[in-house]
Scaffold this active site. Structure first.
Site, mmCIF file in Angstrom:
data_model
loop_
_atom_site.group_PDB
_atom_site.id
_atom_site.type_symbol
_atom_site.label_atom_id
_atom_site.label_comp_id
_atom_site.label_asym_id
_atom_site.label_seq_id
_atom_site.Cartn_x
_atom_site.Cartn_y
_atom_site.Cartn_z
ATOM 1 N N TYR A 34 0.847 -1.192 0.000
ATOM 2 C CA TYR A 34 0.000 0.000 0.000
ATOM 3 C C TYR A 34 0.882 1.242 0.000
ATOM 4 O O TYR A 34 1.773 1.393 0.832
ATOM 5 C CB TYR A 34 -0.896 -0.033 1.234
ATOM 6 C CG TYR A 34 -1.969 1.028 1.306
ATOM 7 C CD1 TYR A 34 -2.242 1.893 0.252
ATOM 8 C CD2 TYR A 34 -2.740 1.176 2.457
ATOM 9 C CE1 TYR A 34 -3.231 2.839 0.321
ATOM 10 C CE2 TYR A 34 -3.751 2.126 2.558
ATOM 11 C CZ TYR A 34 -3.984 2.960 1.480
ATOM 12 O OH TYR A 34 -4.966 3.912 1.564
ATOM 13 N N CYS A 35 0.654 2.150 -0.955
ATOM 14 C CA CYS A 35 1.348 3.434 -1.042
ATOM 15 C C CYS A 35 2.861 3.194 -1.113
ATOM 16 O O CYS A 35 3.321 2.409 -1.932
ATOM 17 C CB CYS A 35 0.941 4.319 0.134
ATOM 18 S SG CYS A 35 1.483 6.041 -0.014
ATOM 19 N N LEU A 36 3.653 3.830 -0.251
ATOM 20 C CA LEU A 36 5.099 3.634 -0.299
ATOM 21 C C LEU A 36 5.488 2.213 0.071
ATOM 22 O O LEU A 36 6.540 1.720 -0.341
ATOM 23 C CB LEU A 36 5.798 4.623 0.629
ATOM 24 C CG LEU A 36 5.879 6.063 0.116
ATOM 25 C CD1 LEU A 36 6.492 6.982 1.164
ATOM 26 C CD2 LEU A 36 6.680 6.134 -1.185
ATOM 27 N N GLY B 78 3.921 -0.268 -1.107
ATOM 28 C CA GLY B 78 3.848 -0.905 -2.412
ATOM 29 C C GLY B 78 5.058 -0.598 -3.267
ATOM 30 O O GLY B 78 5.548 -1.464 -4.013
ATOM 31 N N PHE C 11 -1.609 -1.205 -3.995
ATOM 32 C CA PHE C 11 -2.700 -0.285 -3.693
ATOM 33 C C PHE C 11 -2.169 1.139 -3.727
ATOM 34 O O PHE C 11 -1.357 1.527 -2.877
ATOM 35 C CB PHE C 11 -3.286 -0.555 -2.297
ATOM 36 C CG PHE C 11 -3.985 -1.869 -2.132
ATOM 37 C CD1 PHE C 11 -4.466 -2.576 -3.219
ATOM 38 C CD2 PHE C 11 -4.188 -2.393 -0.859
ATOM 39 C CE1 PHE C 11 -5.115 -3.781 -3.063
ATOM 40 C CE2 PHE C 11 -4.856 -3.595 -0.685
ATOM 41 C CZ PHE C 11 -5.311 -4.297 -1.786
#
Length: 605
Positions: A340-342, A344, A368
């Site tokens: 998720y985000c960083l 990811g 994500f």
């Protein structure tokens, strides 16, 4: 048969190989050179750190350069000046007929769509309609004035446009009690008690600010949502811990589970339980109830002693250690991974490093709202430039970390209309109480970012875009996203101010793997927390086959129809399609000294 992720020995930064740019110092904060040079550099850092504390992420030199760049080019553009003059004249003559009271009209101005400040019906009546229309004409003029000017660098153009919007929003008639019909009506109905209540809330907020909390999302506002009591309550246990992570395994909820477990890597910017909020909107609970064995990385909230933990450390002691432990505990030879985000972005780096080394421990990877190409990071890029980084880097060097509350100020500016001005109007002028939600509680639970980690993230990923350009070195060797061959599921959100969906879509240019790309309604957080039954949700989904031709994002959007509802079932079905057989769930085994979920790291202030 389980597989252990082997990691080459490394030293130093994860920065790209080659000589450092002129004037760049070591990212770990050491000063080099002769004693006079060291003393001068220390003085400069301490001075920049003071400015960093005072002005945050947008230092005065950067903004001054942007305004100078824009004003000089505007002075040399008589055609642009003439067009702006024409716009002023046209707006003036459109506004003139509305000066009369009989011109009142509750129209549906297209500019008003989505602006909650002017949602009250009284804004359509004279004289408030005149104030509203004049405000929007001013907004439209400055939007035209600060965009489309040839010669101004894109970064400076965005900064000037952003700064102008901040000033205009501050001067909105909705912020003035004597110009806002909603506030005047509340004053008449309550006999002025709305101002008394608003004053109390203002005093409470000042106390919270002095205590170092954000007034919108302080612990006092979110008292009803305690971690482990109201949020992050899916049953599970910490099964592994090191100096960076706790690894949580969630208890199975079905008599049979899919053979490949799911490992989730959240961003280190905020706490992991954005994906395990209340029971009705917990993605973790949804997965375990559908037969998946779920593991979650919970990052430690670092302090000054973690200042030299960098991206390589988070990759090695975070993702690789977690993958190894999940494979050992589940007995699986390959696993599903989610970032998720960083988190990811870091997972994509790790997956590319494993592919580089011919390791096969990953069955699939899901991202994500995670960027892998940072050439167009959206409005967040306004705060990420070499000038901005100079003060921020000095501030982090001085503290040893970036405090989450300092980071939150930048995100508030990105949505100042809703997070600052609308909130102030409702709480201070109307005296209304903002009811805490689980998402507000999570947003209030800020974390610190180690100096080296955040400095490397900004320099290597945002400023140099080293990962997308094949110049990023992980654990001492270059990695390329072109090496990815596993199936990818990529989720982006329509109104994302952190990871714009067209930026997330650029992974199609970097990898020839099979990519299922899903665009969902909502923003960076609300678009991901999109449980079944949530009203007003929709998404678009299509799959590009391995080595298939590229389709640009606008064509993709036009060709992919929107579908109503939550995207969670579609993703879960994708996981099942890439899983093996169903097996009996394995008992959770833990080392001594570990505890039940949500663990201890997530509770650290």
């Amino acid at each position: 048969m389980t597989e252990t992720v082997t990691r080459p020995k490394h030293a130093g930064s994860s920065a790209s190989a080659g000589p450092a740019p002129l004037g760049e110092r070591p990212v770990d904060g050491r000063c080099t050179g002769t004693p006079p040079d060291v003393a001068a550099e220390l003085l400069d850092r301490q001075t920049r750190a003071l400015f960093g504390r005072a002005v945050g992420w947008v230092p005065a030199p950067a903004l001054q350069l942007a305004w100078l760049d824009w004003s000089l080019h505007l002075a040399r553009s008589p055609g642009k000046q003439y067009a702006l003059w024409q716009q002023c004249v046209q707006q003036f003559f459109r506004l003139m007929p509305r000066l009369q009271p009989d011109s009142a009209r509750p129209t549906a101005d297209p500019n008003l769509v989505g602006d909650p400040r002017f949602a009250d019906p009284d804004w359509g009546r004279w004289p408030f309609s005149l104030l509203r229309d004049a405000f929007f004409q001013t907004q439209s003029f400055w939007q035209s004035a600060t965009t489309g000017l040839d010669g101004v660098t894109p970064h400076h153009q965005h900064m000037v446009s952003f700064a102008a919007r901040q000033w205009i929003d501050m001067l909105s008639p909705s912020n003035c009690w004597w110009l806002n019909p909603e506030v005047l009506r509340a004053m008449m109905e309550t006999g002025g008690r709305n101002f008394v209540e608003g004053g109390r809330r203002w005093l409470d907020d000042q106390q919270e600010v002095l205590a170092g909390y954000s007034p919108r999302t302080s612990p006092q506002r979110c008292v009803a949502h305690y971690v482990g009591q109201r949020v992050a309550i899916t049953p599970g246990r910490v099964v592994y811990r090191n100096e960076l992570i706790e690894l949580i395994q969630y208890a199975p909820q079905t008599t049979a589970v899919w053979s490949e477990p799911v490992l989730i890597v959240p961003s280190w910017i905020l706490k992991y339980y954005i994906l395990d909020l209340s029971p009705h909107n917990s993605l973790v609970r949804y997965l375990v109830e559908h037969g998946h064995t779920v593991f979650m990385v919970s990052w430690k909230n670092p302090r000054e002693d973690a200042r030299n933990f960098g991206l390589d450390d988070y990759l090695e002691r975070g993702i690789f250690d977690a993958i190894t432990r999940v494979c050992q505990m589940s007995g699986a030879s390959s696993i599903h991974t989610v970032g998720y985000c960083l988190g990811g972005t870091l997972l994509a780096i790790g997956a590319a490093a494993l592919a580089r080394d011919s390791r096969t421990s990953l069955r699939t990877m899901t991202l994500f709202a995670a960027q892998t190409d940072f050439s167009e990071p959206g409005e967040l890029g306004l705060f990420v430039g070499w000038s901005e980084l100079a003060d921020l880097d000095a501030l982090m060097w001085d503290q040893g970390y970036l405090d989450g509350r300092q980071l939150a100020r930048a995100f508030q500016l990105l949505h100042s209309r809703d997070l600052i001005w609308s909130r102030m109007m409702h709480e201070y002028l109307l005296g209304e109480h903002t009811k805490p939600t689980d998402l507000m509680a999570w947003n209030a639970d800020t974390t610190r970012l180690p100096y080296r980690l955040h400095s490397e993230t900004l320099r290597e990923l945002y400023l140099r875009n080293a990962l997308a350009e094949g110049r990023y070195h992980a654990l001492g060797r270059a990695v390329a996203l072109a090496d990815l061959r596993l199936p990818l599921f990529v989720v982006a959100t329509e109104r994302d101010h952190v990871s714009p969906w067209r930026s997330v879509y650029k992974l199609h240019l970097l990898s020839r793997a099979e990519i299922s790309f899903l665009l969902t309604s909502g923003g960076h957080n609300a678009g991901i927390v999109s449980e079944p039954g949530h009203a007003g949700r929709s998404y678009r989904l299509s799959t590009r086959g391995k080595d298939a031709p590229y389709l640009d994002p606008d064509e993709w959007h036009a060709q992919t129809p929107a579908q109503e509802g939550s995207w969670w079932p579609r993703w879960q079905n994708w996981l099942v399609a890439h899983s093996g057989d169903r097996i009996a769930p394995r008992a959770m085994t833990t080392e001594s000294g570990l505890c039940d979920a949500p663990g201890t790291y997530v509770l650290e202030p």
